[in-house]
Design a protein around this motif. Structure first.
Motif, PDB file in Angstrom:
ATOM      1  N   ALA A  30       0.830  -1.217   0.000  1.00 26.40           N
ATOM      2  CA  ALA A  30       0.000   0.000   0.000  1.00 26.40           C
ATOM      3  C   ALA A  30       0.860   1.261   0.000  1.00 26.40           C
ATOM      4  N   PHE A  31       2.178   1.133   0.221  1.00 27.95           N
ATOM      5  CA  PHE A  31       3.047   2.288   0.388  1.00 27.95           C
ATOM      6  C   PHE A  31       4.033   2.390  -0.783  1.00 27.95           C
ATOM      7  N   TYR A  32       4.182   3.600  -1.267  1.00 25.58           N
ATOM      8  CA  TYR A  32       5.039   3.838  -2.437  1.00 25.58           C
ATOM      9  C   TYR A  32       6.516   3.727  -2.059  1.00 25.58           C
ATOM     10  N   PRO A  33       7.378   3.327  -2.997  1.00 22.50           N
ATOM     11  CA  PRO A  33       8.732   2.894  -2.631  1.00 22.50           C
ATOM     12  C   PRO A  33       9.832   3.946  -2.640  1.00 22.50           C
ATOM     13  N   LEU A  34       9.637   5.089  -3.326  1.00 18.46           N
ATOM     14  CA  LEU A  34      10.787   5.976  -3.507  1.00 18.46           C
ATOM     15  C   LEU A  34      11.324   6.503  -2.179  1.00 18.46           C
ATOM     16  N   GLY A  45       5.444   9.280  -9.457  1.00 18.41           N
ATOM     17  CA  GLY A  45       4.614   8.087  -9.551  1.00 18.41           C
ATOM     18  C   GLY A  45       4.993   6.998  -8.575  1.00 18.41           C
ATOM     19  N   PHE A  46       6.204   7.085  -8.023  1.00 14.94           N
ATOM     20  CA  PHE A  46       6.647   6.119  -7.021  1.00 14.94           C
ATOM     21  C   PHE A  46       6.731   6.756  -5.630  1.00 14.94           C
ATOM     22  N   THR A  47       6.075   7.922  -5.503  1.00  8.76           N
ATOM     23  CA  THR A  47       6.058   8.638  -4.229  1.00  8.76           C
ATOM     24  C   THR A  47       4.655   8.819  -3.691  1.00  8.76           C
ATOM     25  N   ARG A  48       3.728   9.212  -4.569  1.00  8.95           N
ATOM     26  CA  ARG A  48       2.360   9.500  -4.158  1.00  8.95           C
ATOM     27  C   ARG A  48       1.450   9.393  -5.370  1.00  8.95           C
ATOM     28  N   GLY A  49       0.238   8.923  -5.178  1.00  5.92           N
ATOM     29  CA  GLY A  49      -0.675   8.736  -6.298  1.00  5.92           C
ATOM     30  C   GLY A  49      -1.441   9.992  -6.640  1.00  5.92           C
ATOM     31  N   VAL A  50      -0.736  11.043  -7.043  1.00  5.25           N
ATOM     32  CA  VAL A  50      -1.387  12.323  -7.334  1.00  5.25           C
ATOM     33  C   VAL A  50      -1.230  12.745  -8.787  1.00  5.25           C
ATOM     34  N   ALA A  51      -0.653  11.886  -9.621  1.00  4.73           N
ATOM     35  CA  ALA A  51      -0.427  12.248 -11.017  1.00  4.73           C
ATOM     36  C   ALA A  51      -1.716  12.597 -11.760  1.00  4.73           C
ATOM     37  N   PRO A  52      -2.853  11.937 -11.503  1.00  3.27           N
ATOM     38  CA  PRO A  52      -4.071  12.337 -12.222  1.00  3.27           C
ATOM     39  C   PRO A  52      -4.435  13.803 -12.011  1.00  3.27           C
ATOM     40  N   ALA A  53      -4.304  14.300 -10.796  1.00  6.67           N
ATOM     41  CA  ALA A  53      -4.611  15.709 -10.535  1.00  6.67           C
ATOM     42  C   ALA A  53      -3.610  16.620 -11.234  1.00  6.67           C
ATOM     43  N   GLY A  88       2.317  11.883 -21.614  1.00 12.10           N
ATOM     44  CA  GLY A  88       2.601  10.451 -21.523  1.00 12.10           C
ATOM     45  C   GLY A  88       3.255  10.081 -20.209  1.00 12.10           C
ATOM     46  N   ALA A  89       4.169  10.932 -19.743  1.00 13.14           N
ATOM     47  CA  ALA A  89       4.845  10.665 -18.469  1.00 13.14           C
ATOM     48  C   ALA A  89       3.869  10.751 -17.304  1.00 13.14           C
ATOM     49  N   LEU A  90       2.943  11.696 -17.356  1.00 10.65           N
ATOM     50  CA  LEU A  90       1.943  11.815 -16.298  1.00 10.65           C
ATOM     51  C   LEU A  90       1.008  10.611 -16.281  1.00 10.65           C
ATOM     52  N   ALA A  91       0.645  10.133 -17.473  1.00  9.77           N
ATOM     53  CA  ALA A  91      -0.193   8.934 -17.542  1.00  9.77           C
ATOM     54  C   ALA A  91       0.550   7.728 -16.978  1.00  9.77           C
ATOM     55  N   ALA A  92       1.836   7.605 -17.334  1.00  8.76           N
ATOM     56  CA  ALA A  92       2.633   6.497 -16.808  1.00  8.76           C
ATOM     57  C   ALA A  92       2.797   6.605 -15.297  1.00  8.76           C
ATOM     58  N   TRP A  99       3.116   2.513 -10.075  1.00 10.72           N
ATOM     59  CA  TRP A  99       3.237   1.656  -8.900  1.00 10.72           C
ATOM     60  C   TRP A  99       2.192   0.543  -8.871  1.00 10.72           C
ATOM     61  N   PRO A 100       0.918   0.805  -9.186  1.00  6.34           N
ATOM     62  CA  PRO A 100      -0.026  -0.311  -9.265  1.00  6.34           C
ATOM     63  C   PRO A 100       0.400  -1.381 -10.260  1.00  6.34           C
ATOM     64  N   VAL A 101       0.998  -0.981 -11.389  1.00  7.10           N
ATOM     65  CA  VAL A 101       1.459  -1.962 -12.372  1.00  7.10           C
ATOM     66  C   VAL A 101       2.622  -2.775 -11.806  1.00  7.10           C
ATOM     67  N   VAL A 102       3.578  -2.090 -11.164  1.00  8.30           N
ATOM     68  CA  VAL A 102       4.716  -2.799 -10.574  1.00  8.30           C
ATOM     69  C   VAL A 102       4.233  -3.779  -9.507  1.00  8.30           C
ATOM     70  N   ALA A 103       3.305  -3.339  -8.662  1.00  9.95           N
ATOM     71  CA  ALA A 103       2.780  -4.221  -7.619  1.00  9.95           C
ATOM     72  C   ALA A 103       2.088  -5.435  -8.227  1.00  9.95           C
ATOM     73  N   GLY A 104       1.333  -5.225  -9.297  1.00 12.58           N
ATOM     74  CA  GLY A 104       0.651  -6.339  -9.960  1.00 12.58           C
ATOM     75  C   GLY A 104       1.611  -7.323 -10.570  1.00 12.58           C
ATOM     76  N   LEU A 105       2.647  -6.807 -11.233  1.00 10.53           N
ATOM     77  CA  LEU A 105       3.627  -7.700 -11.867  1.00 10.53           C
ATOM     78  C   LEU A 105       4.446  -8.453 -10.826  1.00 10.53           C
TER      79      LEU A 105
END
Length: 443
Positions: free
Chosen positions: A123-127, A233-241, A277-281, A286-292
């Motif tokens: 649940a916690f981001y890794p950076l 993206g590896f610190t906080r899930g705020v990229a959509p905003a 593209g970078a903002l979308a990525a 992190w959800p993708v990394v966790a899933g993989l």
């Protein structure tokens, strides 16, 4: 003849006692002395902000001492005399320390009795924890390394907050903004939840990256925004905003370029696409990394759901339900009124002096939080990233009714606001930071 500065303070009458006898420098308790101090602060804004930031860290530490001495239940720390260092390591810091020591668990942990996904580090981001781990090679223990990193990052964040608020490519005269931006950055240092930056939490790193991205966006350096978006993206899930703020910026710039008769985004279209593209990525990294890593595609969201985060139930629904259950129709009305007041401040004269990009973030980020985060006490610290709030508070405290100047007594009004913020620091630290097993709300 140059136009008058609309944000300059009204002329104050001289008091005849501006200079101490036998001294060449005015007393800070006189009008002349206060003007000299203000001028010195404006001439050296970075040093001023760092000095105020360090003072705010001392105040935060004092609030933590009060909380540890009089509010921390010994049952929450395992001994009879709680101290400040106990509070520093409580709550999510335990999870970050586990990440540093053991990494992320594979396979995805499940409850032994039910087989359901349970609490875990995913649940916690890794950076942030890995940056702390890098500092620990110097021999520092986890808590000391996390505290040192956050103290440094918090100072950088405060300076970047000032830079974001004073920067606007549409501003005709930059000096008009400096006073408001400087006061806003100093007030941000005393935001009630900044004590969290004395704990191994991600806020200091997240504010630094968000403010850096906003500054690059205002300056139209799209590749730099993309470069900052990736670690975010590896610190906080705020990229959509942040992506919403970037899109609003691009729409505004596109219209301005067309009105000016130039090719929209001339020479920067590729950079804008890379940024988006970078903002979308960043939003899915992190959800993708966790899933993989775990072999469970929805691992991140399932672990978040264990903590009660369920955005799948619908945006804003949980907040409306919470308000209704608490106070019925009156509670919903208060919630709507608070949101409406905030939006009016951002779009009105108190927000108009800051850049379009900062205002876009000021709207997108809180609405994004309300859309995806359930009503929890951690929202107080989440709003630390909404740096334009400080700009709104500074404007309300300092500006005249028509917004065309700074009131002569702005220092007294800012001092009152500062006292309220310091009181908020002690309230938040003493109310939410202490931990009692099964009886506390998370900070």
């Amino acid at each position: 003849m140059a136009p008058a500065d609309p944000l300059a303070p009204a002329r104050e009458p001289a008091d005849g006692a501006g200079v101490r006898p036998g001294k060449g420098r005015p007393s800070p308790f006189t009008t002349a002395g206060r003007h000299e101090l203000a001028g010195h602060a404006l001439r050296h804004p970075v040093l001023t902000i760092i000095a105020v930031y360090l003072i705010s860290r001392v105040v935060s530490l004092l609030a933590m001492w009060v909380a540890a001495t009089w509010f921390q239940n010994p049952a929450g720390v395992g001994h009879t005399h709680p101290v400040v260092t106990d509070l520093i390591g409580l709550w999510d810091g335990v999870w970050y320390e586990r990440i540093v020591e053991d990494g992320y668990p594979v396979p995805l942990p499940v409850d032994a009795d039910t087989g359901d996904v349970t609490y875990s580090a995913w649940a916690f981001y890794p950076l942030y924890p890995y940056l702390v781990k890098g500092l620990m090679v110097t021999g520092l223990p986890f808590t000391a390394a996390g505290l040192l990193l956050n103290v440094v990052l918090g100072g950088v964040a405060a300076v970047l907050v000032w830079a974001v608020l004073r920067t606007d490519v549409h501003a005709d005269r930059q000096p008009q903004r400096d006073r408001l931006a400087l006061v806003a950055a100093m007030l941000w240092c005393f935001y009630p939840t900044t004590a969290v930056m004395l704990k191994p939490y991600t806020e200091a790193l997240a504010v630094t990256l968000v403010a850096a991205a906003l500054l690059a966006l205002v300056r139209r350096r799209y590749l730099l925004v993309a470069l900052v978006a990736l670690p975010l993206g590896f610190t906080r899930g705020v990229a959509p905003a942040l992506a919403v703020a970037a899109l609003i910026h691009l729409v505004v710039r596109w219209r301005e370029d067309r009105t000016a008769g130039v090719r929209p985004l001339d020479g920067q279209r590729a950079g804008a696409l890379v940024m988006l593209g970078a903002l979308a990525a960043s939003a899915v990294a992190w959800p993708v990394v966790a899933g993989l890593a775990t072999g469970v595609p929805t691992a991140f969201f399932e672990v978040q759901a264990v903590w009660g985060q369920r955005p799948d139930e619908g945006p804003f629904v949980l907040w409306v339900e919470w308000a209704w259950q608490a106070k019925g129709l009156g509670g919903v009305a208060v919630l709507v009124a608070l949101v409406g007041t905030y939006v009016a401040l951002v779009l009105g004269r108190h927000g108009r002096w800051i850049s379009v990009e900062a205002r876009a973030w000021a709207l997108a980020y809180p609405l994004y939080l309300v859309a995806v985060v359930r009503p929890i006490t951690s929202m107080w610290r989440f709003l630390l990233l909404d740096v334009p709030i400080a700009a709104l508070v500074a404007s309300v405290a300092m500006r005249t009714a028509n917004g065309q100047g700074v009131v002569p007594h702005w220092r007294r009004r800012v001092a009152v606001v500062l006292l309220v913020l310091v009181g908020g620091m002690f309230w938040w630290t003493c109310t939410l930071l202490p931990y009692t097993p099964w009886g506390s709300f998370p900070p």
